[in-house]
Scaffold this motif. Structure first.
Motif, PDB file in Angstrom:
ATOM      1  N   LYS A   1      42.927  13.057  -5.463  1.00 57.19           N
ATOM      2  CA  LYS A   1      44.320  13.025  -4.991  1.00 57.19           C
ATOM      3  C   LYS A   1      45.228  13.015  -6.218  1.00 57.19           C
ATOM      4  O   LYS A   1      45.108  12.130  -7.082  1.00 57.19           O
TER       5      LYS A   1
ATOM      6  N   LEU B   1      40.612   4.185   3.652  1.00 52.96           N
ATOM      7  CA  LEU B   1      41.010   3.649   2.333  1.00 52.96           C
ATOM      8  C   LEU B   1      42.453   3.161   2.343  1.00 52.96           C
ATOM      9  O   LEU B   1      42.912   2.541   1.398  1.00 52.96           O
TER      10      LEU B   1
ATOM     11  N   LYS C   1      33.647   4.903  -2.678  1.00 49.45           N
ATOM     12  CA  LYS C   1      34.684   5.940  -2.570  1.00 49.45           C
ATOM     13  C   LYS C   1      34.032   7.325  -2.592  1.00 49.45           C
ATOM     14  O   LYS C   1      34.437   8.223  -1.842  1.00 49.45           O
TER      15      LYS C   1
ATOM     16  N   ARG D   1      38.390   9.168   5.399  1.00 51.25           N
ATOM     17  CA  ARG D   1      39.046   8.747   4.154  1.00 51.25           C
ATOM     18  C   ARG D   1      40.287   7.894   4.432  1.00 51.25           C
ATOM     19  O   ARG D   1      40.706   7.106   3.590  1.00 51.25           O
TER      20      ARG D   1
ATOM     21  N   ASP E   1      39.940   3.519  -7.803  1.00 57.19           N
ATOM     22  CA  ASP E   1      40.588   4.276  -6.736  1.00 57.19           C
ATOM     23  C   ASP E   1      41.147   5.610  -7.210  1.00 57.19           C
ATOM     24  O   ASP E   1      40.580   6.674  -6.946  1.00 57.19           O
TER      25      ASP E   1
HETATM   26  N1  GLY Z   1      43.752   6.214  -2.614  1.00 59.18           N
HETATM   27  C1  GLY Z   1      43.223   6.554  -1.376  1.00 59.18           C
HETATM   28  C2  GLY Z   1      42.444   7.808  -1.398  1.00 59.18           C
HETATM   29  O1  GLY Z   1      42.053   8.290  -2.440  1.00 59.18           O
HETATM   30  O2  GLY Z   1      42.218   8.363  -0.360  1.00 59.18           O
END
Ligand code: GLY
Length: 345
Positions: free
Chosen positions: A143, A238, A221, A235, A137
């Motif tokens: 992020k 998630l 992802k 997104r 993740d």
């Molecule tokens: N941890 C969730 C994202 O990267 O959007």
């Protein structure tokens, strides 16, 4: 070794395999083109285990290396440590030709990424995640953040790394409870997107095929980051289990870990929003030694969930499963949230 290519505002590879740390220098040479100074940022748990291996791999390839080690734990992911990292980079005269390397779990990766995003208005950085959660993740998708006293991840930036290198050997030193914690995010990908992945986890339990499963999670992802890098649409899925999960974490004063809280959050939204999958989901979560219930009341969870940053005006985007492998974003008026949680307890 598996190589997943991420295509976002910056394109980069996510390498997944055993023994990759030994090859770190060669991998960085091919990504950064020539040797430079690398600042390794790590914590007091991970540095003693893997710091010297990473440092030697880099110096053997011709890089010059400096390192900054901070006390392990979420409580370090704050403005003080962040400023200390920036000062360290400045005192060691890093320039935009140099790079920063995050060696550790989610706290290290998030904070190092934010330092890289802001030092000299942005220098290159490499993620070397050493926890399952960070591999599947937080190290992928750009992020970056630090926490404020008012909440987790309230200051940050979207800033993609130049390379992510996941050495599966580093998972061997994770305490069992921390490995289980990361499994909550792995199970989440199955519920969100992939029945086959979910069935594999259900079948194999903690003995799942690590390389194949981590690569599949990264691929899933990668797909969502390519579609919605800046988290304005797809997104947000998630966040399955996260809005209520953050409430559980906050109510427990963070004695309930992130993965445990996400597991509880997923169980609650399933019971309230898709009872048909509830028993099957709980059975898998329990196989991974993850909790599915909480002692906190709907009112307490509602109050904490409202301070979550995913709230937008008078609505919260809840992610509700429709079946295993398919979920929807459901904008929910805040006044309906407490009764929704009540149904899921
Ligand atoms: N941890 C969730 C994202 O990267 O959007």
């Amino acid at each position: 070794m598996k190589n997943i290519k991420v295509t976002a505002s910056k394109s980069y590879d996510v390498l997944i395999g055993v023994g990759l740390l030994n090859n770190l220098g060669q991998q960085l040479l091919s990504v950064l083109n020539k040797t430079c100074k690398i600042a390794i940022i790590s914590d007091s748990n991970v540095w003693p285990l893997y710091g010297k291996i990473a440092e030697s791999a880099l110096t053997n390839a011709g890089f010059s290396v400096v390192n900054f080690v901070f006390p392990a734990g979420e409580s370090s992911k704050n403005a003080d440590t962040y400023i200390n990292i920036l000062n360290f980079l400045a005192e060691n005269h890093l320039t935009r030709s140099d790079a920063v390397l995050a060696l550790g779990g989610g706290v290290t990766g998030d904070m190092t990424g934010f330092a890289a995003a802001t030092f000299l208005r942005g220098i290159r950085y490499i993620q070397v995640p050493t926890s399952l959660l960070a591999m599947v993740d937080s190290s992928v998708g750009g992020k970056t953040a630090i926490d404020l006293p008012a909440g987790k991840n309230l200051v940050g930036a979207f800033y993609q790394p130049n390379l992510v290198l996941c050495d599966l050997d580093t998972l061997n030193t994770l305490p069992d409870s921390v490995f289980s914690d990361g499994c909550a995010e792995v199970i989440k990908y199955g519920v969100l997107y992939d029945r086959e992945l979910f069935d594999h986890l259900s079948d194999k339990g903690l003995g799942f095929d690590r390389e194949a499963v981590i690569a599949r999670c990264v691929e899933l992802k990668r797909n969502v980051v390519a579609e919605d890098e800046f988290d304005t649409g797809a997104r947000q899925k998630l966040n399955l289990g996260h809005t209520i999960g953050h409430g559980v974490e906050a109510q427990s004063d963070f004695s309930i870990t992130h993965g445990q809280a996400v597991a509880i959050g997923m169980a609650i939204v399933s019971k309230a929003g898709c009872p048909a999958i509830y028993a099957e989901l709980c059975a898998v979560l329990e196989k991974f030694i993850l909790p599915t219930t909480t002692v906190f009341s709907a009112k307490d969870l509602y109050t904490s969930a409202l301070s979550d940053k995913k709230r937008s005006g008078g609505t919260v985007n809840l992610i509700i499963p429709r079946e295993i492998g398919h979920c929807e974003i459901v904008p929910t008026p805040v006044e309906k949230l407490e009764s929704f949680i009540e149904e899921g307890l």
